[in-house]
Design a protein around this motif. Structure first.
Motif, PDB file in Angstrom:
ATOM      1  N   GLU A 464       0.859  -1.189   0.000  1.00 46.23           N
ATOM      2  CA  GLU A 464       0.000   0.000   0.000  1.00 46.23           C
ATOM      3  C   GLU A 464       0.894   1.238   0.000  1.00 46.23           C
ATOM      4  OE1 GLU A 464      -1.417   2.665   0.905  1.00 46.23           O
ATOM      5  OE2 GLU A 464      -3.507   2.414   0.339  1.00 46.23           O
ATOM      6  N   TRP A 465       0.848   2.033  -1.089  1.00 45.71           N
ATOM      7  CA  TRP A 465       1.774   3.165  -1.219  1.00 45.71           C
ATOM      8  C   TRP A 465       1.069   4.503  -1.459  1.00 45.71           C
ATOM      9  CZ3 TRP A 465       4.068  -0.034  -5.704  1.00 45.71           C
ATOM     10  CH2 TRP A 465       3.237  -0.010  -6.826  1.00 45.71           C
ATOM     11  N   SER A 466      -0.208   4.625  -1.131  1.00 48.75           N
ATOM     12  CA  SER A 466      -0.921   5.877  -1.394  1.00 48.75           C
ATOM     13  C   SER A 466      -0.347   7.034  -0.582  1.00 48.75           C
ATOM     14  CB  SER A 466      -2.418   5.707  -1.113  1.00 48.75           C
ATOM     15  OG  SER A 466      -2.629   5.263   0.219  1.00 48.75           O
ATOM     16  N   ASP A 467      -0.059   6.837   0.723  1.00 51.96           N
ATOM     17  CA  ASP A 467       0.557   7.895   1.527  1.00 51.96           C
ATOM     18  C   ASP A 467       1.944   8.236   1.005  1.00 51.96           C
ATOM     19  OD1 ASP A 467      -1.672   7.918   3.039  1.00 51.96           O
ATOM     20  OD2 ASP A 467      -0.733   7.273   4.922  1.00 51.96           O
ATOM     21  N   TYR A 468       2.663   7.205   0.589  1.00 49.93           N
ATOM     22  CA  TYR A 468       4.003   7.416   0.041  1.00 49.93           C
ATOM     23  C   TYR A 468       3.936   8.286  -1.208  1.00 49.93           C
ATOM     24  CZ  TYR A 468       8.074   6.201  -2.835  1.00 49.93           C
ATOM     25  OH  TYR A 468       9.171   6.255  -3.647  1.00 49.93           O
ATOM     26  N   LEU A 469       2.992   7.990  -2.107  1.00 51.32           N
ATOM     27  CA  LEU A 469       2.877   8.769  -3.340  1.00 51.32           C
ATOM     28  C   LEU A 469       2.433  10.202  -3.039  1.00 51.32           C
ATOM     29  CD1 LEU A 469       1.291   6.220  -5.860  1.00 51.32           C
ATOM     30  CD2 LEU A 469       3.674   6.930  -5.646  1.00 51.32           C
ATOM     31  N   THR A 470       1.600  10.372  -2.039  1.00 49.43           N
ATOM     32  CA  THR A 470       1.185  11.720  -1.649  1.00 49.43           C
ATOM     33  C   THR A 470       2.395  12.547  -1.226  1.00 49.43           C
ATOM     34  OG1 THR A 470      -0.961  10.876  -0.918  1.00 49.43           O
ATOM     35  CG2 THR A 470      -0.288  13.041  -0.092  1.00 49.43           C
ATOM     36  N   ARG A 486       7.771   8.036 -16.643  1.00 54.13           N
ATOM     37  CA  ARG A 486       9.127   7.673 -17.068  1.00 54.13           C
ATOM     38  C   ARG A 486       9.912   6.910 -15.997  1.00 54.13           C
ATOM     39  NH1 ARG A 486      10.906  13.559 -19.577  1.00 54.13           N
ATOM     40  NH2 ARG A 486       9.252  13.680 -21.180  1.00 54.13           N
ATOM     41  N   THR A 487       9.557   7.136 -14.749  1.00 55.29           N
ATOM     42  CA  THR A 487      10.356   6.534 -13.677  1.00 55.29           C
ATOM     43  C   THR A 487       9.559   5.532 -12.847  1.00 55.29           C
ATOM     44  OG1 THR A 487      11.700   8.539 -13.525  1.00 55.29           O
ATOM     45  CG2 THR A 487      11.780   7.016 -11.649  1.00 55.29           C
ATOM     46  N   PHE A 488       8.458   5.983 -12.244  1.00 56.80           N
ATOM     47  CA  PHE A 488       7.799   5.153 -11.247  1.00 56.80           C
ATOM     48  C   PHE A 488       7.167   3.891 -11.845  1.00 56.80           C
ATOM     49  CE2 PHE A 488       4.257   3.902  -8.511  1.00 56.80           C
ATOM     50  CZ  PHE A 488       4.907   3.787  -7.293  1.00 56.80           C
ATOM     51  N   LEU A 489       6.176   4.066 -12.733  1.00 59.42           N
ATOM     52  CA  LEU A 489       5.489   2.894 -13.264  1.00 59.42           C
ATOM     53  C   LEU A 489       6.409   2.001 -14.092  1.00 59.42           C
ATOM     54  CD1 LEU A 489       2.872   1.354 -13.373  1.00 59.42           C
ATOM     55  CD2 LEU A 489       2.162   2.757 -15.334  1.00 59.42           C
ATOM     56  N   PRO A 490       7.219   2.549 -15.039  1.00 58.06           N
ATOM     57  CA  PRO A 490       8.159   1.661 -15.751  1.00 58.06           C
ATOM     58  C   PRO A 490       9.143   0.984 -14.804  1.00 58.06           C
ATOM     59  CG  PRO A 490       7.973   3.768 -16.866  1.00 58.06           C
ATOM     60  CD  PRO A 490       7.291   3.926 -15.534  1.00 58.06           C
ATOM     61  N   GLY A 491       9.549   1.725 -13.748  1.00 56.51           N
ATOM     62  CA  GLY A 491      10.490   1.132 -12.801  1.00 56.51           C
ATOM     63  C   GLY A 491       9.886  -0.033 -12.041  1.00 56.51           C
ATOM     64  N   ILE A 492       8.601   0.097 -11.625  1.00 53.35           N
ATOM     65  CA  ILE A 492       7.930  -0.997 -10.914  1.00 53.35           C
ATOM     66  C   ILE A 492       7.799  -2.211 -11.829  1.00 53.35           C
ATOM     67  CG2 ILE A 492       5.745  -1.747  -9.909  1.00 53.35           C
ATOM     68  CD1 ILE A 492       7.309  -0.004  -8.032  1.00 53.35           C
ATOM     69  N   LEU A 493       7.338  -1.988 -13.063  1.00 52.34           N
ATOM     70  CA  LEU A 493       7.137  -3.107 -13.995  1.00 52.34           C
ATOM     71  C   LEU A 493       8.461  -3.790 -14.335  1.00 52.34           C
ATOM     72  CD1 LEU A 493       4.465  -1.518 -16.388  1.00 52.34           C
ATOM     73  CD2 LEU A 493       4.101  -3.067 -14.456  1.00 52.34           C
ATOM     74  N   SER A 506      -1.780  -7.217  -9.622  1.00 47.78           N
ATOM     75  CA  SER A 506      -2.487  -5.947  -9.810  1.00 47.78           C
ATOM     76  C   SER A 506      -1.557  -4.804  -9.452  1.00 47.78           C
ATOM     77  CB  SER A 506      -3.749  -5.885  -8.943  1.00 47.78           C
ATOM     78  OG  SER A 506      -3.423  -5.863  -7.570  1.00 47.78           O
ATOM     79  N   CYS A 507      -1.779  -3.651 -10.066  1.00 46.79           N
ATOM     80  CA  CYS A 507      -0.977  -2.461  -9.800  1.00 46.79           C
ATOM     81  C   CYS A 507      -1.865  -1.246 -10.027  1.00 46.79           C
ATOM     82  CB  CYS A 507       0.250  -2.424 -10.716  1.00 46.79           C
ATOM     83  SG  CYS A 507       1.380  -1.053 -10.387  1.00 46.79           S
ATOM     84  N   SER A 508      -1.939  -0.364  -9.024  1.00 50.20           N
ATOM     85  CA  SER A 508      -2.795   0.813  -9.125  1.00 50.20           C
ATOM     86  C   SER A 508      -2.187   1.937  -8.312  1.00 50.20           C
ATOM     87  CB  SER A 508      -4.204   0.500  -8.620  1.00 50.20           C
ATOM     88  OG  SER A 508      -4.187   0.257  -7.225  1.00 50.20           O
ATOM     89  N   ALA A 509      -2.926   3.066  -8.237  1.00 47.49           N
ATOM     90  CA  ALA A 509      -2.436   4.218  -7.484  1.00 47.49           C
ATOM     91  C   ALA A 509      -2.396   3.948  -5.994  1.00 47.49           C
ATOM     92  CB  ALA A 509      -3.311   5.437  -7.783  1.00 47.49           C
ATOM     93  N   SER A 510      -3.166   2.966  -5.526  1.00 45.13           N
ATOM     94  CA  SER A 510      -3.168   2.676  -4.093  1.00 45.13           C
ATOM     95  C   SER A 510      -2.116   1.655  -3.699  1.00 45.13           C
ATOM     96  CB  SER A 510      -4.549   2.182  -3.657  1.00 45.13           C
ATOM     97  OG  SER A 510      -4.885   0.982  -4.340  1.00 45.13           O
ATOM     98  N   GLY A 511      -1.652   0.845  -4.641  1.00 43.74           N
ATOM     99  CA  GLY A 511      -0.647  -0.150  -4.307  1.00 43.74           C
ATOM    100  C   GLY A 511      -0.579  -1.251  -5.339  1.00 43.74           C
ATOM    101  N   CYS A 512       0.059  -2.347  -4.975  1.00 43.55           N
ATOM    102  CA  CYS A 512       0.174  -3.485  -5.886  1.00 43.55           C
ATOM    103  C   CYS A 512       0.032  -4.778  -5.089  1.00 43.55           C
ATOM    104  CB  CYS A 512       1.503  -3.463  -6.648  1.00 43.55           C
ATOM    105  SG  CYS A 512       2.972  -3.734  -5.629  1.00 43.55           S
ATOM    106  N   LEU A 513      -0.220  -5.864  -5.809  1.00 35.84           N
ATOM    107  CA  LEU A 513      -0.378  -7.186  -5.207  1.00 35.84           C
ATOM    108  C   LEU A 513       0.558  -8.133  -5.933  1.00 35.84           C
ATOM    109  CD1 LEU A 513      -2.091  -8.656  -3.035  1.00 35.84           C
ATOM    110  CD2 LEU A 513      -3.618  -9.376  -4.880  1.00 35.84           C
ATOM    111  N   LEU A 514       1.492  -8.716  -5.192  1.00 33.59           N
ATOM    112  CA  LEU A 514       2.480  -9.634  -5.757  1.00 33.59           C
ATOM    113  C   LEU A 514       2.191 -11.050  -5.288  1.00 33.59           C
ATOM    114  CD1 LEU A 514       5.709  -7.522  -5.131  1.00 33.59           C
ATOM    115  CD2 LEU A 514       4.412  -7.690  -7.248  1.00 33.59           C
TER     116      LEU A 514
END
Length: 734
Positions: A464-470, A486-493, A506-514
């Motif tokens: 859960e990274w919503s606070d982090y992104l804020t 250019r950085t965040f989403l390509p870097g995660i993928l 799943s991957c969204s603005a609130s977080g991801c599920l691995l």
């Protein structure tokens, strides 16, 4: 008939299992529900769908047909061949011949030489066996699922089916040769394989792997005569193959039921009260003892009495006299009970009377009976387990899969391996890629399945990274849209793609599920936190330390059966759903509540203590008086189930230490920090061959996740001040 050495070898495996009050037949079970690929049949049972590559099936069939052909050539027609005309042997072929000669001194040396040196004979068959074992072993490590025993049962099924399809010409002799040659080499190769792969493994795991692979291989697998399971226990051919007389086996079962297994040593004496029982018991004892004498003294001449009941009766009754070579063999081994008894009978008179009845005291007959009864149970259980493997005759593409070619021969009489099905059937390949079947193929470097289906050993990591992104957006000095694209989403993928075995569900603005194995998810969670904190540091020129107020929540759980679906929609694109109880608990574990956070800080301030963990659990009493555990997770939480799976998976691969630190060891640290538990429970994991900081897990308490109370641990950050203080005290490695 089966070699007497087999009985003592087999009983050495049965005895410890029976002493533990367990059933050896349970070792044949195929745990279908723990394997990722399965289907439900019309009978509501679960099956493992599979396809066999034609080349692999041809290799098994060809090797068996060639053994039968060489048996007819050398042992029926009596052909002679010059040694220089036989194919040359390499070191492995010599070892095979030497082993088989030690077990079966009566078999033709030319037969064993020709078949073991034939590239399409023993070498090809062992290549199939070792290849499938290795495939199963690799898949077992990848999925943490019981592939090894399951694949071994399938291999035995393939061999048994091909042996049963052989020609009936001189079936008594060819079946005898097949039993001892194929069965002997199978056991020999399996022992070597397990020794190679399990050397240095944990003892419990080593023994369990041995049992699950060794026990299903009964001699009945390698017999050409295959009666129904319900007839095995009383079939005269099967009983005689174990050296026993069919008439005494029911009586021995009856006596054992009366006296019990602990007192079954007295069965021989009780059986001897019947005159017929004495005769049959003596014949069984002599048959087994003479075979053992032939093996130990390398005198194959005794085997004509072993394999011919009429000649054996004449020998025991004194109507025939052994040849000079056999007499010399008896004299050289006079200390052996059967040799001493036969010499006394030949001498006659008082010596014959004084020889007594050694079959009443020699347990070789009882051992054969014990093993026979247990082997029957194993064989029935393994045949039941074989049914878990369901061959898909037709591929999903609609084309029939490659057909069986067993029984086809060239004019020379030897099995042909040329022509047809040189490349893998496209329907097989498609079914394998789609995750519909397990593909049994010669290339051991390829996995048994494509990985599209899930193993029960997968865990779930929720981030859960919503606070982090804020915070990142607030402190980012440049173009935030460009940073995300250019950085965040390509870097995660790209970061997920680098980690084989870790899947992004799943991957969204609130977080991801691995999703993936727990060890890989733990490693991924630690690395992801470092990556995200580095991006946050790079985004702000004024950020020198990690701000404690920014929550980056993670929770890792293990448990529940996975359900999976993936579809492609013209509007929504590829949509995937993978769910288990682990998803629900991991999602609940990333809970952050500002109210609980304020409560924790207020209590810490009142006690004038600092918080050790980022995963906080505060206990309050409800109106009913029952305690309620409130969770605020701003760190990396791990459930007890995931922690147990982590330690299980790393057994033998890491140094794992449990620490229980009391007030005296903490040396006043309790006066500065608020401890989640006392004594403080820590787990220190240092993986072998990894130059990294040890993983430190701290128990933080009990929380309710998705309706279940579970114990939580925190994967501690190496930068945590409390961890640094523990290192300063010398309680953790520096």
């Amino acid at each position: 008939m089966i070699s007497p050495d087999y009985f003592s070898f087999r009983w050495s495996w049965y005895r410890p299992i029976l002493n533990r009050m367990e059933q050896p037949s349970d070792r044949c079970r195929v745990e279908v529900r723990q394997l990722p690929i399965r289907m439900i049949g019309q009978d509501a049972a679960e099956y493992i769908p599979y396809l066999v590559h034609p080349a692999l099936q041809r290799s098994i069939s060809t090797a068996l047909h060639r053994l039968q052909d060489y048996t007819l050539r050398y042992m029926v027609r009596g052909e002679k061949i010059s040694a220089h005309k036989l194919p040359p042997m390499d070191q492995k072929a010599r070892e095979m011949v030497a082993y088989l000669r030690s077990q079966c001194p009566h078999l033709s040396r030319d037969l064993l030489h020709h078949w073991c040196a034939d590239p399409d004979g023993a070498t090809a068959l062992l290549r199939v066996c070792e290849g499938l074992w290795e495939q199963g072993w690799r898949q077992d490590q990848a999925d943490a699922a019981p592939w090894v025993p399951a694949v071994n049962v399938l291999l035995l099924k393939l061999i048994r089916t091909e042996i049963a399809a052989l020609s009936d010409e001189n079936i008594e002799l060819t079946s005898h040769v097949t039993l001892h040659v194929i069965g002997g080499l199978y056991t020999w190769a399996l022992q070597a394989f397990l020794k190679r792969y399990l050397e240095g493994a944990v003892e419990v795991r080593r023994v369990a792997s041995y049992e699950s692979m060794m026990l299903p291989a009964t001699p009945m697998v390698f017999m050409q005569y295959q009666p129904d399971s319900s007839l095995l226990a009383d079939d005269s051919r099967i009983v005689r193959a174990y050296g026993l007389e069919p008439e005494i086996v029911p009586r021995m079962r009856e006596l054992r039921a009366k006296v019990g297994m602990r007192n079954e040593g007295g069965i021989l004496q009780l059986l001897a009260r019947d005159k017929l029982g004495t005769h049959l018991q003596r014949r069984t004892w002599a048959r087994l003892s003479l075979w053992k004498l032939a093996m130990d003294s390398d005198q194959g001449g005794w085997m004509r009495y072993v394999l011919n009941a009429k000649q054996l009766d004449q020998l025991l009754a004194g109507q025939t006299r052994p040849g000079e070579a056999l007499l010399e063999n008896l004299k050289a081994n006079a200390d052996v009970p059967v040799a001493g008894w036969l010499l006394a009978q030949i001498q006659g008179g008082r010596a014959a009377n004084a020889a007594g009845e050694p079959w009443l005291h020699d347990n070789i007959t009882l051992m054969a009976f014990r093993v026979f009864d247990e082997d029957i149970k194993i064989e029935v259980a393994r045949r039941q387990a074989e049914r878990a493997w369901l061959e898909r005759k037709d591929s999903p593409s609609g084309k029939p899969s490659a057909g069986r070619t067993a029984g086809m021969r060239k004019a020379s009489g030897l099995r042909s391996v040329a022509g047809g099905h040189q490349d893998i059937d496209q329907g097989m390949e498609k079914a394998w890629q789609e995750g519909e079947v397990v593909l049994i193929q010669p290339d051991v470097s390829r996995a048994l399945h494509s990985g599209k289906k899930l193993s029960l050993r997968h865990g779930s990591l929720s981030v859960e990274w919503s606070d982090y992104l804020t915070a990142l957006l607030a402190w980012h000095t440049g173009d935030t849209d460009a940073f995300f694209s250019r950085t965040f989403l390509p870097g995660i993928l790209a970061w997920v793609a680098e980690r084989e075995g870790v899947l992004l569900d799943s991957c969204s603005a609130s977080g991801c599920l691995l999703r993936g194995p727990v060890v890989l998810l733990t490693e991924a969670g630690i690395a992801l936190r470092e990556r995200l904190w580095q991006w946050l540091s790079d985004a702000s020129a004024h950020l020198d330390a990690r701000p404690e107020s920014i929550a980056l929540s993670m929770c890792l759980d293990m448990g529940g059966e996975w359900s999976y679906s993936e579809i492609t929609d013209v509007h929504a694109g590829v949509q995937r759903i993978a769910f288990s109880q682990a998803v629900a608990r991991a999602t609940a574990g990333v809970c952050r509540s500002s109210a609980v956070e304020q409560l924790i800080r207020a209590r810490n301030a009142k006690l004038e203590l600092k918080q050790v963990a980022s995963v906080g659990i505060e206990t309050v009493k409800a109106a009913s008086g029952q305690p309620v555990h409130l969770l605020h997770n701003a760190g990396f939480a791990m459930t007890a189930a995931a922690m147990f799976e982590l330690t299980r998976a790393l057994a033998g691969k890491a140094s794992i230490r449990e620490l229980h630190l009391d007030k005296q060891q903490l040396k006043g640290m309790v006066n500065a920090w608020r401890m989640p538990t006392m004594p403080l429970e820590l787990l220190l994991v240092q993986r072998h061959g990894h130059d990294e900081e040890p993983w430190l897990l701290m128990k933080v308490g009990m929380a309710s996740l998705a309706g279940a109370d579970v114990e939580l641990f925190e994967v501690m950050d190496v930068h945590n001040p409390a961890v640094q203080h523990l290192r300063g005290l010398g309680l953790l490695p520096a």
